[in-house]
Motif scaffolding. Sequence first.
Motif, PDB file in Angstrom:
ATOM      1  N   UNK A 109       0.808  -1.212   0.000  1.00 36.19           N
ATOM      2  CA  UNK A 109       0.000   0.000   0.000  1.00 36.19           C
ATOM      3  C   UNK A 109       0.842   1.263   0.000  1.00 36.19           C
ATOM      4  N   UNK A 110       2.159   1.121  -0.170  1.00 34.37           N
ATOM      5  CA  UNK A 110       3.038   2.284  -0.283  1.00 34.37           C
ATOM      6  C   UNK A 110       3.047   2.734  -1.740  1.00 34.37           C
ATOM      7  N   UNK A 111       2.726   3.990  -1.969  1.00 31.94           N
ATOM      8  CA  UNK A 111       2.706   4.514  -3.330  1.00 31.94           C
ATOM      9  C   UNK A 111       4.107   4.501  -3.926  1.00 31.94           C
ATOM     10  N   UNK A 112       4.196   4.248  -5.226  1.00 30.50           N
ATOM     11  CA  UNK A 112       5.463   4.253  -5.951  1.00 30.50           C
ATOM     12  C   UNK A 112       5.309   5.104  -7.201  1.00 30.50           C
ATOM     13  N   UNK A 113       6.438   5.543  -7.757  1.00 26.59           N
ATOM     14  CA  UNK A 113       6.403   6.546  -8.821  1.00 26.59           C
ATOM     15  C   UNK A 113       6.959   6.022 -10.134  1.00 26.59           C
ATOM     16  N   UNK A 114       6.104   5.962 -11.141  1.00 29.94           N
ATOM     17  CA  UNK A 114       6.510   5.546 -12.482  1.00 29.94           C
ATOM     18  C   UNK A 114       6.829   6.804 -13.280  1.00 29.94           C
ATOM     19  N   UNK A 115       8.125   6.988 -13.581  1.00 29.09           N
ATOM     20  CA  UNK A 115       8.533   8.186 -14.302  1.00 29.09           C
ATOM     21  C   UNK A 115       9.964   8.072 -14.765  1.00 29.09           C
ATOM     22  N   UNK A 116      10.664   9.189 -14.781  1.00 26.49           N
ATOM     23  CA  UNK A 116      12.023   9.220 -15.311  1.00 26.49           C
ATOM     24  C   UNK A 116      12.978   8.323 -14.521  1.00 26.49           C
ATOM     25  N   UNK A 117      14.052   7.909 -15.167  1.00 24.94           N
ATOM     26  CA  UNK A 117      15.102   7.217 -14.433  1.00 24.94           C
ATOM     27  C   UNK A 117      16.290   8.157 -14.232  1.00 24.94           C
ATOM     28  N   UNK A 118      17.299   7.695 -13.537  1.00 30.67           N
ATOM     29  CA  UNK A 118      18.393   8.576 -13.134  1.00 30.67           C
ATOM     30  C   UNK A 118      19.168   9.153 -14.314  1.00 30.67           C
ATOM     31  N   UNK A 119      19.545   8.310 -15.274  1.00 31.38           N
ATOM     32  CA  UNK A 119      20.427   8.810 -16.330  1.00 31.38           C
ATOM     33  C   UNK A 119      19.752   9.870 -17.191  1.00 31.38           C
ATOM     34  N   UNK A 120      18.429   9.913 -17.204  1.00 35.14           N
ATOM     35  CA  UNK A 120      17.731  10.926 -17.987  1.00 35.14           C
ATOM     36  C   UNK A 120      17.579  12.245 -17.236  1.00 35.14           C
ATOM     37  N   UNK A 121      18.177  12.325 -16.045  1.00 31.57           N
ATOM     38  CA  UNK A 121      18.182  13.577 -15.283  1.00 31.57           C
ATOM     39  C   UNK A 121      19.532  14.284 -15.383  1.00 31.57           C
ATOM     40  N   UNK A 122      20.364  13.863 -16.330  1.00 34.56           N
ATOM     41  CA  UNK A 122      21.731  14.378 -16.389  1.00 34.56           C
ATOM     42  C   UNK A 122      21.873  15.634 -17.238  1.00 34.56           C
ATOM     43  N   UNK A 123      20.853  16.085 -17.914  1.00 33.75           N
ATOM     44  CA  UNK A 123      20.970  17.240 -18.803  1.00 33.75           C
ATOM     45  C   UNK A 123      21.200  18.539 -18.054  1.00 33.75           C
ATOM     46  N   UNK A 124      21.540  19.565 -18.799  1.00 37.77           N
ATOM     47  CA  UNK A 124      21.717  20.891 -18.206  1.00 37.77           C
ATOM     48  C   UNK A 124      20.399  21.391 -17.613  1.00 37.77           C
ATOM     49  N   UNK A 125      19.302  20.991 -18.224  1.00 36.98           N
ATOM     50  CA  UNK A 125      17.980  21.309 -17.691  1.00 36.98           C
ATOM     51  C   UNK A 125      17.005  20.253 -18.192  1.00 36.98           C
ATOM     52  N   UNK A 126      15.819  20.228 -17.627  1.00 35.69           N
ATOM     53  CA  UNK A 126      14.810  19.234 -18.002  1.00 35.69           C
ATOM     54  C   UNK A 126      13.672  19.889 -18.771  1.00 35.69           C
ATOM     55  N   UNK A 127      13.073  19.136 -19.681  1.00 33.51           N
ATOM     56  CA  UNK A 127      11.851  19.617 -20.303  1.00 33.51           C
ATOM     57  C   UNK A 127      10.764  19.706 -19.238  1.00 33.51           C
ATOM     58  N   UNK A 128       9.729  20.477 -19.492  1.00 33.50           N
ATOM     59  CA  UNK A 128       8.702  20.745 -18.486  1.00 33.50           C
ATOM     60  C   UNK A 128       8.011  19.478 -18.001  1.00 33.50           C
ATOM     61  N   UNK A 129       7.828  18.514 -18.879  1.00 35.27           N
ATOM     62  CA  UNK A 129       7.123  17.284 -18.503  1.00 35.27           C
ATOM     63  C   UNK A 129       7.968  16.444 -17.553  1.00 35.27           C
ATOM     64  N   UNK A 130       9.218  16.194 -17.932  1.00 36.97           N
ATOM     65  CA  UNK A 130      10.112  15.403 -17.087  1.00 36.97           C
ATOM     66  C   UNK A 130      10.366  16.094 -15.755  1.00 36.97           C
ATOM     67  N   UNK A 131      10.538  17.403 -15.778  1.00 38.52           N
ATOM     68  CA  UNK A 131      10.881  18.161 -14.576  1.00 38.52           C
ATOM     69  C   UNK A 131       9.829  18.053 -13.483  1.00 38.52           C
ATOM     70  N   UNK A 132       8.621  17.657 -13.831  1.00 32.26           N
ATOM     71  CA  UNK A 132       7.549  17.554 -12.844  1.00 32.26           C
ATOM     72  C   UNK A 132       7.772  16.454 -11.821  1.00 32.26           C
ATOM     73  N   UNK A 133       8.769  15.584 -12.034  1.00 33.96           N
ATOM     74  CA  UNK A 133       8.971  14.480 -11.087  1.00 33.96           C
ATOM     75  C   UNK A 133       9.182  15.012  -9.675  1.00 33.96           C
TER      76      UNK A 133
END
Length: 336
Positions: A123-147
Motif C-alpha cells: 500500500x506504499x505509493x510508488x512513482x513511475x517516471x524518469x530514471x536517473x540517467x535521464x536527469x543528467x541534462x543541463x535542464x529538463x523539459x517541463x514534462x520530465x521536470x515535474x517528477x
Amino acid sequence: MFYPHLREGATIGVTAPSSGVQEVLHSLLDQAQKRLESEGFTVRFGKTVKTQHKAKSAPAKVRADELNAMLQDDGIDTIIPPWGGQLLIEILPYVDFVKMKRKWILGYSDTSVLLLATTLKTGIATAHGTNLVDLRGEYSDETTAMWKQVLQTKAGEAVIQHSSELFQKQWQHGNPTPHIFHLTEKTEWKTVNGKDVTVKGRILGGCVDVIRHLIGTPFGDVKAFQEQFTNGEPILWYFENCELSTTDLRRSIVQMKLAGWFNNCSGVLFGRSPANEPVDGYTVEDVYEEIASELEVPVVYDIDCGHVPPQVTLINGAMAEVEVKEGKGTIIQKFI
C-alpha cells in the motif's frame, strides 16, 4: 494508501535492482549526480550501479540485499535506479516488504516490476517516471521536470500534470541535447472513439512486457490490494509497451483480464511505444478497440508514458482523474 514525501535537500539512493551501468557509460552517472547535487540533493551510489554482467548488475541476492539496505536506511529518502533492464523479477523473493521504510522509488521499464509489486503488497505509493540517467541534462523539459513537484506533494494534497507539447521519435545517444531528449514530434493524446473523455480511478500499471509476469504470483495480487487499500474504488490502469508485437500485447492483456486484473476497472491508458509492430494487418489500434469493447471502459493511448519520452510521473495507488480534450491531456493525482 501510504504516500512518501520528497523533502528539499533529500538524499537519493541509487541502486541497480535490474541492470547496472557498463564502465564505458559511467560518465552518465557522474553527469546525473552533478546535476542533482546542483539542485541541493545528496546522491549515494550502491556497489551494483557500476557493474553489469550477463544481463544483470549482480546476482539476485546481492541486488536485493543492497535494495533492502537502502529501503531500511533512515539516511536515504528516495531511491532512483540508473535505468531498467531485464531481470528485476529475480530479486522479488528476497525483497523485505515488511521492513521497508516509506520512501519513494522512482523509475520505469523493468523497474516497474518493483514499483507495482511494492504498491500491491504494502500500500506504499510508488512513482513511475524518469530514471536517473535521464536527469543528467543541463535542464529538463517541463514534462520530465515535474517528477520533483509530484514527489514533493504531501499526503492529502493533489498535483496536476499536463501532456507534453512535443515528444522524441527516436533516441540519439551520441548527440544529446542540453535536456537529453530530441523533442521534435507533436504530442497528441488519443481515444478509441475519437471523443473527449474524463476517467477516474486508483491508478496502477507499468511496462506491460514485464509486469505481466507478476500474474499468478504473490507479487501481483490485485484482488488483495483492492480489498485492503482501494475502498471499492475502481482501478485506472496504465501500460507502456517496450518491445511487444501487437499479438503479444493482446495476449498479455487477455491474460490480465483472465487473472481478474480488470475487475472493477474504470479505464485503460497506453503510453507511446517504439514497438507495437502489426502482425498480419492486426494493428495496435485494433487491440485498443477490442479492449474498449470488451471492458466497456474508455481507452486512451499515446500518452506521455514509457520508452518514448518525455513522460509524466504516475503514482501507483493515487486517486487520478485524467481528461483528454482535443488531443491534450491533463492528469490530476490526489494523494488520498
